[in-house]
Write a protein that holds these residues in place. Sequence first.
Motif, short mmCIF file in Angstrom:
data_model
loop_
_atom_site.label_atom_id
_atom_site.label_comp_id
_atom_site.label_asym_id
_atom_site.label_seq_id
_atom_site.Cartn_x
_atom_site.Cartn_y
_atom_site.Cartn_z
N GLY A 231 0.80 -1.22 0.00
CA GLY A 231 0.00 0.00 0.00
C GLY A 231 0.83 1.27 0.00
N VAL A 232 2.16 1.12 -0.07
CA VAL A 232 3.06 2.28 -0.01
C VAL A 232 4.05 2.20 -1.17
CG1 VAL A 232 4.92 3.36 1.29
CG2 VAL A 232 2.92 2.53 2.48
N ARG A 233 4.35 3.36 -1.74
CA ARG A 233 5.43 3.41 -2.72
C ARG A 233 6.46 4.43 -2.24
NH1 ARG A 233 3.33 3.09 -8.37
NH2 ARG A 233 3.29 0.91 -7.72
N LEU A 234 7.73 4.01 -2.23
CA LEU A 234 8.82 4.86 -1.78
C LEU A 234 9.46 5.54 -2.99
CD1 LEU A 234 10.45 2.45 0.84
CD2 LEU A 234 8.59 4.08 1.15
N VAL A 235 9.59 6.86 -2.89
CA VAL A 235 10.13 7.65 -4.01
C VAL A 235 11.17 8.63 -3.46
CG1 VAL A 235 9.62 9.22 -5.89
CG2 VAL A 235 7.94 7.49 -5.23
N TYR A 236 12.45 8.31 -3.66
CA TYR A 236 13.55 9.21 -3.31
C TYR A 236 13.41 9.78 -1.89
CZ TYR A 236 14.34 8.78 -8.28
OH TYR A 236 14.54 8.27 -9.54
N GLY A 237 13.22 8.89 -0.93
CA GLY A 237 13.19 9.31 0.47
C GLY A 237 11.83 9.74 0.98
N TYR A 238 10.79 9.61 0.16
CA TYR A 238 9.42 9.96 0.57
C TYR A 238 8.52 8.74 0.35
CZ TYR A 238 10.95 14.82 0.77
OH TYR A 238 11.61 15.97 1.09
N ALA A 239 7.49 8.64 1.18
CA ALA A 239 6.57 7.50 1.11
C ALA A 239 5.17 8.00 0.78
CB ALA A 239 6.56 6.73 2.43
N TYR A 240 4.52 7.34 -0.18
CA TYR A 240 3.19 7.75 -0.63
C TYR A 240 2.20 6.59 -0.51
CZ TYR A 240 5.57 11.87 -2.30
OH TYR A 240 6.32 13.02 -2.35
N LEU A 241 0.99 6.95 -0.12
CA LEU A 241 -0.09 5.98 0.00
C LEU A 241 -0.65 5.70 -1.39
CD1 LEU A 241 -1.90 4.54 2.20
CD2 LEU A 241 -3.47 6.47 1.90
N LEU A 242 -0.77 4.41 -1.72
CA LEU A 242 -1.33 4.06 -3.01
C LEU A 242 -2.85 4.01 -2.93
CD1 LEU A 242 1.11 1.27 -4.23
CD2 LEU A 242 1.10 3.69 -4.77
N PRO A 243 -3.52 4.29 -4.03
CA PRO A 243 -4.99 4.24 -4.01
C PRO A 243 -5.49 2.86 -3.60
CG PRO A 243 -4.20 5.27 -6.03
CD PRO A 243 -3.00 4.71 -5.34
N GLY A 244 -6.56 2.84 -2.82
CA GLY A 244 -7.14 1.57 -2.40
C GLY A 244 -6.24 0.79 -1.46
N ALA A 245 -5.55 1.49 -0.56
CA ALA A 245 -4.57 0.83 0.30
C ALA A 245 -5.19 0.03 1.43
CB ALA A 245 -3.61 1.86 0.88
N ASP A 246 -6.51 0.17 1.68
CA ASP A 246 -7.15 -0.58 2.77
C ASP A 246 -7.04 -2.07 2.51
OD1 ASP A 246 -8.31 1.30 4.69
OD2 ASP A 246 -9.39 2.05 2.94
N GLN A 247 -6.48 -2.78 3.46
CA GLN A 247 -6.33 -4.22 3.34
C GLN A 247 -6.23 -4.81 4.72
OE1 GLN A 247 -2.69 -3.90 1.08
NE2 GLN A 247 -2.44 -2.12 2.38
N ASP A 248 -6.44 -6.13 4.80
CA ASP A 248 -6.38 -6.78 6.10
C ASP A 248 -4.93 -6.87 6.57
OD1 ASP A 248 -9.08 -7.17 6.31
OD2 ASP A 248 -9.06 -9.12 5.34
N PRO A 249 -4.67 -6.48 7.82
CA PRO A 249 -3.32 -6.60 8.36
C PRO A 249 -3.05 -8.04 8.79
CG PRO A 249 -4.78 -5.73 10.02
CD PRO A 249 -5.62 -5.88 8.78
#
Length: 898
Positions: A231-249
């Motif tokens: 649910g996360v994408r890391l881009v040059y030292g920053y982290a972004y939430l991807l669309p539809g990231a809700d999921q079972d832990p």
Amino acid sequence: MPVARSTTDTVLELVGADGGPPVVLLTGHAGSGRSTVLAQVGAALHAEGRAVIAARLSRDGVTTGMHDGSGAPLARGGGPVPVPLGPVAGAHRDPGVARRAAAATAAWMTGRDAVVLLDDVQWMDLDTLAVLDALAHRLAGSTVRYVCAVALPFPAHLAEAGSAALARLREQSLLASVRVPALDAGQAAQVVQEVLGAVPSTELLTWVRDHSRGLAAVVAAAAATLLHGGGVRLVYGYAYLLPGADQDPPPETAAALQERIRRLGSRMWSTAQLAAALEPAGAALPELLATAAGTDQQDALDGLSELRAAGILHVGGDRRWRFVVPLLGAALRTTLGPYRRSELAALLVGAAWDGRVTPDRFGLADQVVLAGRLLPADRAYAELVSAGTHARPDHVRREQRWWQAATEAAPTASDRLRARHEFTRAAEQSGDIVTTIDSIRGLLEDGTTPRITRHALYLRLVLCLHSAEETEELDAIASGSAPSLWKADDGIRAVCQVLARAVRGRWADACATLRTTRELWMGEPTTHAVGELTGWSADLLAGRASPESAVAVVQNEADPIGVRYRATWAISTLVEMGDVPAARRVARRAGFAEYELLPRHRAVFALLEGRPEAPELARRAIAHPGALSFEISAAAFHQQFAGLMVMRGQLTGAREMAAAARAEVTVLTHVLDVVDAAGDAVLGDLDAAAARADRALTRAREEDLLVGTDLLLVLLLETDLVRGDDETARRRSRELDTVAETLGTPRAVLHATFGRALVHRDTATAEETLHIARQTGQAFDGAQLGRRLARLGLLGEEDLLGVYDFYDRIDAPLARYWTRAAMEASGVPVPGRAITKAENERLLGQLLTEGLTNRQIAHILDSTEKSVEGRLGRLFARTGYRSRIELAAALLDRTFEH
């Protein structure tokens, strides 16, 4: 953990204060970090040499796990260690019993100057509470301190009596309360950054705080859930939430809170599991819980009330039952078996269908997916189609699941075909390449797929194969021998060949095929649209068409969907041309709002127009590139932002961006070579820079591409001037004039004017260069060229200050450093000397993270190795860092202080 440390300091101050209260009450919800605070207090006191007795109360009130604050068992000496607090029968009813028990405990404690740390004091009974009350009075004036950690809310048996007793002690200054708060945004961001190794975006941090409620024990778990669940994408030292990231832990998530429920007994554990699965029932939860558990509604309500009293559940004003910590509910759901979850989902859906539960259509669709074949297929299909039809962009992953379930529930063949087609689209938009390819193949093999749909699917297959790097099959398609196209007609086969050759980097070959097969692809709407647009782009990139023709490309389409499709294609080509004004005109003609532009286009517009949000938009565009596609502006996007990274001193990052882009960009790769050639030049390797630029220029001409050659010619011209080859530089300038005349874009004209200013050392032409940049909205290119003109003393004070301010807006410290050097050489005062010093230190530290030698840093800064060594020594002395690695690490995790 940040909150634990600040709260720990408060507790230590109270414990160490002369005449302070004998009892310190440490409160907070389960998972807030009370135990962590106690452990830190114990360790600190033990290190000071204080006598520490640490223990916790079990659910039955028994004191367990006694140790000395460091974790070691207590030294018994000559006899047993008395229990520091425990139940004494009759103490609640008889104050005399309580006083005698307190006196015995106090006598042993006061002789040792002890501090008692008790965890989970919420489990004490009323007799133990009475002893603690008496003990507080007995210890008043002594140096003995009790620190009692209590989980909120109070258990029912203590709620009334306990609150009253504590209030009395507080009024008599015998007790002080310290609340362990939830993490605030800054503290939560620090924890999330430690977990992810990157700075979290606002949306990501909001998601984590919403799902963890800021509880210290859950924040890290929430971030880890996103990371490991994709649910996360890391881009040059920053982290972004991807669309539809809700999921079972994972089931073990929020372990501290789960343990609290387990201590309530097996019945409460089972009730919590069912409540988690049935949580969407809201106000109807007691009723559905009774059905699921096979009990009556009052018994179910009693169980829910006990969970509420324990701080696990709460009831809002709408009478809806919810978990206080959403991630806990999600984790509890995963502890149920698949079939049980399906049963409970079917129960929820049935209650929604008969009106007892009112979830939104999207939540209902999620439950329909879970229930699967336990529901009537036709009605389940209708619910899934309703959700999929109204899905929002942030539903992309959920939408894929809805359509997949719809294919299984579809009542007719045509319904199933529709669901399969929508599933393919959703999978493509979510970036699921493998699934998209498999689904497309399945639809192409289905004889019922309509002909016009098949045409679009063949084109999408080629682009998805490119995204999946299936080079062998792409080469077979390019040659016309691929089994993938065995059912395709001649028109679609021709256009697929064109696309395959283009994405394999054979642009000239692709354009030639497009021309020779024109009669084949002109007859069908889909192939006609793609063939026509590809041909137009080829003409524009080669200088055979004017940028002004872009508006006509859009105007030739009457269908609103077709207008937007053509407009996006046209904007992509114009972005690659560096023609912001024309791209803006097309966007307005198509009715695009700013947010409707492709992420990359928004980012490039922001950078070229000099808006400070450009770097953030660029990172977001990398994190959320959108649906899989062959996007012709990709080369320009990566080249522009790699250039920005160089201006920030992020030389390694710029090269990494260019290298990563080569996996995606197969057309216009000479534009990416600009990044590497510029990097060579910055590090002083002019021969490598010139050789790389020459090879790229040759390759562009072989591919019949004129766009981007202005970038290479300018770089070569500057290299020639540094080498003293003025004659070759003048020839490059004439070539730039020809490119500008042929392409007719503002960027090409800008570079041609710049070239003339350099070779003739002409201040009037230098001023004209910046005037063109201002008139055409090319602020970034104008600043880049202005800075280079300033090195030769060709800019006046006002223009120099404008360039300097521009680089401040986009946070480019290396470019600011170079501009300052030009200002000083021209006698232009540099504003803000204090800021300049801090900026220079930051830049020097940044260059260290690039792994550069002192010699390379000296070249970049136009200084000497000895000077660099001296500046580094002063920086280490001031900051306290002892090595390059420490300083680099501080910069990377953003703890560096200027």
